[in-house]
Design a protein around this motif. Structure first.
Motif, PDB file in Angstrom:
ATOM      1  N   ARG A  37       0.827  -1.204   0.000  1.00 19.05           N
ATOM      2  CA  ARG A  37       0.000   0.000   0.000  1.00 19.05           C
ATOM      3  C   ARG A  37       0.865   1.258   0.000  1.00 19.05           C
ATOM      4  O   ARG A  37       0.568   2.243  -0.685  1.00 19.05           O
ATOM      5  N   LEU A  38       1.931   1.237   0.759  1.00 22.22           N
ATOM      6  CA  LEU A  38       2.811   2.412   0.845  1.00 22.22           C
ATOM      7  C   LEU A  38       3.519   2.650  -0.489  1.00 22.22           C
ATOM      8  O   LEU A  38       3.670   3.797  -0.929  1.00 22.22           O
ATOM      9  N   GLU A  60       2.339   1.886  -3.407  1.00 19.03           N
ATOM     10  CA  GLU A  60       1.320   2.424  -4.315  1.00 19.03           C
ATOM     11  C   GLU A  60       1.133   3.934  -4.087  1.00 19.03           C
ATOM     12  O   GLU A  60       0.979   4.707  -5.036  1.00 19.03           O
ATOM     13  N   ALA A  61       1.135   4.329  -2.808  1.00 16.56           N
ATOM     14  CA  ALA A  61       0.943   5.748  -2.483  1.00 16.56           C
ATOM     15  C   ALA A  61       2.122   6.600  -2.929  1.00 16.56           C
ATOM     16  O   ALA A  61       1.952   7.764  -3.325  1.00 16.56           O
ATOM     17  N   LEU A  62       3.338   6.023  -2.900  1.00 12.99           N
ATOM     18  CA  LEU A  62       4.540   6.800  -3.240  1.00 12.99           C
ATOM     19  C   LEU A  62       4.921   6.689  -4.703  1.00 12.99           C
ATOM     20  O   LEU A  62       5.839   7.376  -5.162  1.00 12.99           O
ATOM     21  N   ALA A  63       4.238   5.826  -5.448  1.00 10.04           N
ATOM     22  CA  ALA A  63       4.601   5.625  -6.862  1.00 10.04           C
ATOM     23  C   ALA A  63       4.535   6.912  -7.694  1.00 10.04           C
ATOM     24  O   ALA A  63       5.431   7.174  -8.502  1.00 10.04           O
ATOM     25  N   PRO A  64       3.510   7.783  -7.511  1.00  9.75           N
ATOM     26  CA  PRO A  64       3.471   9.021  -8.322  1.00  9.75           C
ATOM     27  C   PRO A  64       4.479  10.079  -7.915  1.00  9.75           C
ATOM     28  O   PRO A  64       4.676  11.064  -8.634  1.00  9.75           O
ATOM     29  N   VAL A  65       5.114   9.902  -6.763  1.00  8.55           N
ATOM     30  CA  VAL A  65       6.027  10.926  -6.227  1.00  8.55           C
ATOM     31  C   VAL A  65       7.368  10.839  -6.946  1.00  8.55           C
ATOM     32  O   VAL A  65       7.867   9.750  -7.242  1.00  8.55           O
ATOM     33  N   ILE A 107      -0.556   2.093   8.452  1.00 11.48           N
ATOM     34  CA  ILE A 107      -0.042   2.785   7.268  1.00 11.48           C
ATOM     35  C   ILE A 107      -1.130   3.650   6.638  1.00 11.48           C
ATOM     36  O   ILE A 107      -0.883   4.789   6.223  1.00 11.48           O
ATOM     37  N   GLU A 108      -2.365   3.146   6.577  1.00  8.98           N
ATOM     38  CA  GLU A 108      -3.472   3.920   6.013  1.00  8.98           C
ATOM     39  C   GLU A 108      -3.692   5.210   6.793  1.00  8.98           C
ATOM     40  O   GLU A 108      -3.880   6.285   6.214  1.00  8.98           O
ATOM     41  N   LEU A 109      -3.664   5.109   8.128  1.00  9.86           N
ATOM     42  CA  LEU A 109      -3.853   6.300   8.962  1.00  9.86           C
ATOM     43  C   LEU A 109      -2.739   7.314   8.733  1.00  9.86           C
ATOM     44  O   LEU A 109      -2.987   8.524   8.664  1.00  9.86           O
ATOM     45  N   ALA A 110      -1.505   6.823   8.616  1.00 13.36           N
ATOM     46  CA  ALA A 110      -0.362   7.721   8.413  1.00 13.36           C
ATOM     47  C   ALA A 110      -0.451   8.421   7.060  1.00 13.36           C
ATOM     48  O   ALA A 110      -0.196   9.630   6.945  1.00 13.36           O
ATOM     49  N   ILE A 111      -0.824   7.674   6.002  1.00  9.56           N
ATOM     50  CA  ILE A 111      -0.954   8.264   4.665  1.00  9.56           C
ATOM     51  C   ILE A 111      -2.057   9.315   4.659  1.00  9.56           C
ATOM     52  O   ILE A 111      -1.903  10.404   4.085  1.00  9.56           O
ATOM     53  N   GLU A 112      -3.158   9.006   5.329  1.00  6.62           N
ATOM     54  CA  GLU A 112      -4.269   9.954   5.386  1.00  6.62           C
ATOM     55  C   GLU A 112      -3.875  11.229   6.104  1.00  6.62           C
ATOM     56  O   GLU A 112      -4.184  12.340   5.655  1.00  6.62           O
ATOM     57  N   GLU A 113      -3.176  11.086   7.232  1.00  3.17           N
ATOM     58  CA  GLU A 113      -2.754  12.271   8.003  1.00  3.17           C
ATOM     59  C   GLU A 113      -1.768  13.115   7.212  1.00  3.17           C
ATOM     60  O   GLU A 113      -1.859  14.342   7.202  1.00  3.17           O
ATOM     61  N   CYS A 114      -0.828  12.471   6.527  1.00  2.00           N
ATOM     62  CA  CYS A 114       0.148  13.222   5.730  1.00  2.00           C
ATOM     63  C   CYS A 114      -0.530  13.922   4.549  1.00  2.00           C
ATOM     64  O   CYS A 114      -0.178  15.043   4.193  1.00  2.00           O
ATOM     65  N   GLY A 115      -1.521  13.254   3.948  1.00  2.00           N
ATOM     66  CA  GLY A 115      -2.250  13.858   2.838  1.00  2.00           C
ATOM     67  C   GLY A 115      -3.041  15.073   3.267  1.00  2.00           C
ATOM     68  O   GLY A 115      -3.068  16.094   2.586  1.00  2.00           O
ATOM     69  N   THR A 116      -3.663  14.977   4.446  1.00  4.75           N
ATOM     70  CA  THR A 116      -4.420  16.112   4.983  1.00  4.75           C
ATOM     71  C   THR A 116      -3.509  17.282   5.278  1.00  4.75           C
ATOM     72  O   THR A 116      -3.812  18.430   4.981  1.00  4.75           O
ATOM     73  N   ALA A 117      -2.355  16.968   5.878  1.00  4.36           N
ATOM     74  CA  ALA A 117      -1.392  18.036   6.201  1.00  4.36           C
ATOM     75  C   ALA A 117      -0.891  18.712   4.933  1.00  4.36           C
ATOM     76  O   ALA A 117      -0.683  19.914   4.893  1.00  4.36           O
ATOM     77  N   SER A 118      -0.726  17.908   3.857  1.00  4.28           N
ATOM     78  CA  SER A 118      -0.243  18.479   2.596  1.00  4.28           C
ATOM     79  C   SER A 118      -1.280  19.418   1.986  1.00  4.28           C
ATOM     80  O   SER A 118      -0.944  20.476   1.470  1.00  4.28           O
ATOM     81  N   GLU A 119      -2.582  19.015   2.072  1.00  2.82           N
ATOM     82  CA  GLU A 119      -3.636  19.863   1.538  1.00  2.82           C
ATOM     83  C   GLU A 119      -3.753  21.165   2.314  1.00  2.82           C
ATOM     84  O   GLU A 119      -4.082  22.207   1.776  1.00  2.82           O
TER      85      GLU A 119
END
Length: 522
Positions: free
Chosen positions: A27-28, A30-35, A66-78
């Motif tokens: 999952r991680l 997949e989330a970092l693939a576009p970066v 991992i899902e919670l961490a990705i969500e929190e980082c995404g919110t902080a980025s927005e």
């Protein structure tokens, strides 16, 4: 590419003592693939930081964590703050403390800072200063121990730091020892070096002083021999400074500087683009702007006339704001001075609407005692100019500016003369006094490394005077002659006292990182 990314993810977590289940690592990835490759490490550091703040029950992380961490980082980025200019108050700067076990800076939330703190806060003040310099010194190439089995380099000398406790615990004579500690005078005429493990008396009669201004309470690297309970110093120098980019490589996106963003502005692509696009942005710095002095007001009118067609982004005006900062008429003169300045600014509509005016109080301006940091000038004296000029901020002393990705610190204090008056030995003539001063401030990572009885500081707010990591620009608004110096990729300038230096001032262009020396015609 997928295999390389997975390997990088697993090794990054392994370095922090964590491991991932297969579905979590998938999952991680997949989330970092576009970066982009350049930003993968930054995002991994951020995700690990978020995870370490969670109450983990195991070092083996599952998909939910991992899902919670990705969500929190995404919110902080927005929610990333995209303000191009922030004026940061000294009393709001985060108090980060170095944790030697985890090798990182953590927010000190154990005790709330207050003006009248307990005696423990004074002890913590020096401990925190020591730990910042200790961890920085231990990462310097001269103090990193050689890797076992590697071939020694003949041109590279390696040094090993010893503690005071190590000296006190030996009965034999020790030669060529280096100690990092604070200079103190515990008995009249006798100097000691102190670290968290103890104190030892110094003999500095034959010591060679390296460049810098050495005062009590500053931290030094002392080299010498230890014999008969006395440390005979042969050389005395400051711990090595470190450019901010090296500091950030080690600690990632931690926001040491303050402001509304959780992450360091240096990592914001939005702000970096805004800084690149705004090539005409400039800061104008003036010190000792006497608002009760007719000639100063005339020169300000000349200054505004010159900038009326191209208004600066920010005018930074430092005190004292009265030529006679004492007497029964002080309050009246100061209030009238700000009213006259408002009248003058309103004559130039372009400047009044476009430029941000920031006022930094001087040591003798009205305020609650001459203790650092100083709060802004009271609102009751400034209500007229605040109501008539839209972009006005009355800041603390010191204060900080976050302009896009640039970090600027402004400090109004006659620090040069105070440092020279209280030094152990006057600096040599091979370098100018400003060069010695700038080296002292950058190596001490502190704006005012003077003894507390010479320049009082609120113990709980000592972090407001730290310069770690080093900012892009430090403005020392000093009564000393104007100067411009650079050390460890940090520019340090002094605009000089405006009426005493024949109306000199400094202009800073952030996009080019260029400082211009300017002067109004007499």
């Amino acid at each position: 590419m997928a295999g390389e990314l997975k390997s990088k993810v697993l090794s990054s977590f392994k370095l922090h003592g964590l491991s991932l289940r297969s579905d979590a690592s998938r999952r991680l990835c997949e989330a970092l693939a576009p970066v982009s490759r350049a930003e993968v490490n930054m995002w991994l550091d951020k995700i690990v930081d978020v995870i370490q703040k969670q109450p983990l029950t195991s070092s083996l992380l599952d998909l939910e964590v991992i899902e919670l961490a990705i969500e929190e980082c995404g919110t902080a980025s927005e929610q990333e703050n995209d303000q191009t200019l922030q004026v940061i108050d000294a009393f709001s700067i985060p108090r980060l403390v170095y944790n030697n076990d985890r090798k990182k800076f953590l927010l000190n939330s154990a005790s709330k800072p207050c003006l009248h703190a307990s005696a423990d806060a004074k002890t913590d003040l020096f401990k925190e200063r020591y730990m910042i310099l200790y961890q920085r010194t231990m990462r310097h190439r001269l103090f990193i121990p050689p890797v076992p089995g590697s071939a020694p380099h003949q041109d590279t000398r390696k040094f090993q730091l010893k503690t005071v406790e190590y000296l006190l615990g030996t009965t034999a004579k020790l030669g060529r020892v280096i100690v990092l500690g604070m200079l103190t005078q515990m008995k009249e005429g006798k100097y000691f070096i102190e670290d968290p493990t103890g104190t030892v008396e110094l003999d500095i009669a034959e010591a060679v002083f390296h460049s810098g201004i050495f005062t009590e309470n500053c931290f030094v690297l002392a080299e010498g021999t230890y014999d008969d309970k006395i440390f005979h110093v042969s050389a005395l120098g400051f711990p090595p400074a470190e450019p901010s980019n090296q500091t950030r490589e080690y600690f990632g996106s931690v926001n040491f500087f303050g402001g509304s963003s959780e992450r360091c502005a240096k990592h914001s692509t939005l702000l970096a683009q805004a800084e690149k696009d705004n090539q005409d942005a400039m800061f104008v710095f003036l010190s000792e702007v006497w608002l009760d002095h007719p000639k100063v007001m005339d020169k300000l009118q000349t200054l505004f006339t010159g900038y009326s067609d191209m208004p600066p982004t920010v005018f930074v005006l430092c005190g004292h704001f009265c030529s006679m900062p004492y007497g029964p008429n002080h309050v009246r003169l100061l209030k009238q001075g700000f009213r006259d300045l408002a009248d003058l600014i309103c004559k130039f509509p372009n400047i009044a609407e476009s430029s941000h005016f920031v006022f930094v109080p001087g040591p003798l301006d009205i305020g609650p005692g001459n203790i650092l940091p100083r709060p802004p000038i009271p609102d009751v004296l400034t209500e007229d100019i605040r109501s008539r000029v839209p972009l006005v901020t009355f800041a603390s002393n010191p204060c900080r500016f976050q302009y896009c990705t640039q970090e600027i610190i402004v400090f109004r204090e006659d620090i040069t003369n105070k440092m020279c008056r209280n030094c152990l030995r006057f600096p040599g003539q091979e370098e100018s006094i400003p060069s010695h001063l700038v080296k002292t401030i950058t190596t001490q990572a502190h704006l005012c490394p003077l003894p507390l009885h010479v320049r009082p500081i609120y113990w709980s707010y000592d972090n407001a005077l730290r310069v770690y990591p080093l900012p892009d620009l430090i403005v020392l608004a000093d009564a000393y002659d104007p100067f411009q110096e650079e050390a460890s990729d940090c520019r340090v300038i002094n605009p000089g006292a405006f009426p005493k230096s024949k109306f000199q001032f400094k202009v800073y262009w952030p996009q080019k990182k260029l400082v211009e020396n300017s002067q109004l015609p007499d």
